[in-house]
Design an enzyme around this catalytic site. Structure first.
Site, PDB file in Angstrom:
ATOM      1  N   HIS A 106      -7.110   0.957  -6.803  1.00  9.36           N
ATOM      2  CA  HIS A 106      -7.343   0.027  -5.675  1.00  9.36           C
ATOM      3  C   HIS A 106      -7.998  -1.237  -6.240  1.00  9.36           C
ATOM      4  CE1 HIS A 106      -7.666  -1.333  -1.691  1.00  9.36           C
ATOM      5  NE2 HIS A 106      -8.550  -0.500  -1.181  1.00  9.36           N
ATOM      6  N   GLN A 127      -9.873  -3.950  -4.048  1.00  8.21           N
ATOM      7  CA  GLN A 127     -11.178  -3.518  -3.551  1.00  8.21           C
ATOM      8  C   GLN A 127     -12.269  -3.795  -4.583  1.00  8.21           C
ATOM      9  OE1 GLN A 127     -11.992  -1.833  -0.432  1.00  8.21           O
ATOM     10  NE2 GLN A 127     -13.943  -2.580  -1.196  1.00  8.21           N
ATOM     11  N   CYS A 144     -16.525   1.298   0.104  1.00  9.34           N
ATOM     12  CA  CYS A 144     -15.392   0.429   0.459  1.00  9.34           C
ATOM     13  C   CYS A 144     -14.979   0.563   1.920  1.00  9.34           C
ATOM     14  CB  CYS A 144     -14.223   0.685  -0.473  1.00  9.34           C
ATOM     15  SG  CYS A 144     -13.496   2.326  -0.312  1.00  9.34           S
ATOM     16  N   ASP A 192     -17.748   6.897  -1.825  1.00  6.00           N
ATOM     17  CA  ASP A 192     -16.486   6.750  -1.095  1.00  6.00           C
ATOM     18  C   ASP A 192     -16.268   8.041  -0.313  1.00  6.00           C
ATOM     19  OD1 ASP A 192     -14.103   5.776  -0.147  1.00  6.00           O
ATOM     20  OD2 ASP A 192     -13.046   5.818  -2.063  1.00  6.00           O
ATOM     21  N   ARG A 227     -13.281  -8.788   0.772  1.00  2.00           N
ATOM     22  CA  ARG A 227     -11.860  -8.494   0.562  1.00  2.00           C
ATOM     23  C   ARG A 227     -11.053  -9.762   0.841  1.00  2.00           C
ATOM     24  NH1 ARG A 227     -10.020  -3.289   1.055  1.00  2.00           N
ATOM     25  NH2 ARG A 227      -8.070  -4.234   0.316  1.00  2.00           N
ATOM     26  N   ARG A 259       0.889  -1.179   0.000  1.00  2.00           N
ATOM     27  CA  ARG A 259       0.000   0.000   0.000  1.00  2.00           C
ATOM     28  C   ARG A 259       0.917   1.217   0.000  1.00  2.00           C
ATOM     29  NH1 ARG A 259      -5.422   1.232   3.320  1.00  2.00           N
ATOM     30  NH2 ARG A 259      -6.117  -0.036   1.581  1.00  2.00           N
TER      31      ARG A 259
HETATM   32  N1   CP Z   1     -11.217  -0.184   1.914  1.00  2.00           N
HETATM   33  C1   CP Z   1      -9.963  -0.271   2.410  1.00  2.00           C
HETATM   34  O1   CP Z   1      -8.997  -0.364   1.669  1.00  2.00           O
HETATM   35  O2   CP Z   1      -9.898  -0.320   3.772  1.00  2.00           O
HETATM   36  P1   CP Z   1      -8.578  -0.095   4.646  1.00  2.00           P
HETATM   37  O3   CP Z   1      -8.067   1.306   4.326  1.00  2.00           O
HETATM   38  O4   CP Z   1      -9.040  -0.219   6.062  1.00  2.00           O
HETATM   39  O5   CP Z   1      -7.576  -1.126   4.264  1.00  2.00           O
END
Ligand code: CP
Length: 308
Positions: free
Chosen positions: A136, A139, A266, A227, A294, A109
């Site tokens: 992403h 997701q 998400c 979002d 996920r 990430r």
């Molecule tokens: N939706 C998502 O990626 O959640 P986190 O930021 O908690 O990993």
């Protein structure tokens, strides 16, 4: 065989993405009622180690990948980039080469999408994009799995994204051509999605419609997606909240969609900001199935990466 990185949905064949979702559905079905830590039959990633590198906070990504690799029979190492030599100037390339000697798979990430691409370029093992400033993809695989689980036939469905045309929106745009749905995007002009992503999707025959009101985007939609208005790293919170306020998902907005339309987010969510509590906690909302998926979708992604 070339290393199978999972960096962006547009880079994979539609058939590969379909196979990943099918695998995710199948693995989830088998586990119904099992304790969370029980290893899947056959332990498909027995002995494999996943390294996770985080430059940003995470609840879902971190936990779902960690539990996921354990369910597949493997193990994980979680690292915050600030605790690594990466945070003290060691190059991305050297870090990728070194970690590839210790682990079988890396999930990152990162703030900058280019850093993940550079990491993958130097890595000797598959690299998974766990969110960047540009996309992403994990997701969206979980989101599409969730819609299918709730009876949405993606091919021909109309999905509406409202709010900020951000990184998650970009991955939905990439997915439109691969899964055959129409994506109607409603954003203020200032927060419209990246033109490159829209052009790329249209070149692949993706049906992307752009609107400057939430109402136009949501009209007739089978699915409404929201979002957060202020994502990690955004520095213009006041301006965002001001411009994005008309794009909040309310019950009135949901009424413009198809009867029985589904709602996705998400998470993390800000109730009363991008979505009202009546929507996210109401009968149209799939957000907690979406969060659970996920886990299942990423297990299938890890298996695809390692061809197991
Ligand atoms: N939706 C998502 O990626 O959640 P986190 O930021 O908690 O990993």
């Amino acid at each position: 065989m070339a290393i199978r990185h999972f960096l962006d949905l547009w880079q994979l064949e539609a058939s590969e993405l379909r196979a990943i979702l099918d695998d995710a559905h199948a693995m989830k079905a088998v586990r119904r009622g099992w304790p969370k830590g029980r290893v899947d039959d056959g332990a498909p990633l027995d002995g494999h180690v996943l390294a996770m590198i985080f430059e940003k906070s995470s609840t879902r990504t971190r936990t779902s990948f960690d539990v996921g690799i354990r369910q597949l029979g493997g193990s994980s190492i979680v690292m915050n980039s600030g605790d690594m030599q990466l945070g003290r100037g060691e190059s991305i390339g050297d870090t990728a080469r070194v970690l590839s000697r210790y682990v079988d798979l890396v999930m990152i990430r990162a703030n900058d999408h280019g850093d993940v691409e550079d990491f993958a370029e130097s890595a000797g093992v598959p690299v998974i994009n766990g969110l960047t400033d540009r996309s992403h993809p994990c997701q969206i695989m979980a989101d599409l799995m969730t819609l299918e689980e709730h009876g949405v036939d993606l091919r021909g469905a109309r999905l509406a994204w409202v709010g900020d045309g951000n990184n998650v929106c970009s991955s939905f745009i990439h997915a439109s051509a691969k899964f055959g749905f129409t994506l109607a995007v409603g954003t203020p002009e200032r927060y419209a999605p990246e033109e490159d992503d829209v052009e790329l999707a249209r070149e692949m025959q993706g049906r992307i419609e752009l609107y400057d009101t939430a109402e136009d985007a949501v009209a007739g939609a089978d699915v409404v997606i929201a979002d957060t208005f202020v994502s990690m790293g955004d520095t213009d919170a006041d301006e965002r909240l001001d411009l994005l306020e008309p794009f909040a998902v309310t019950e009135e907005l949901m009424d413009l969609a198809q009867p029985g339309a589904k709602f996705l987010h998400c998470l993390p969510a800000h109730r009363g900001e991008e979505v009202d509590s009546e929507v996210i906690d109401g009968p149209s909302s799939l957000v907690f199935d979406e969060a659970e998926n996920r886990l299942h979708a990423q297990k299938a992604i890890m298996r695809w990466c390692l061809d197991k």
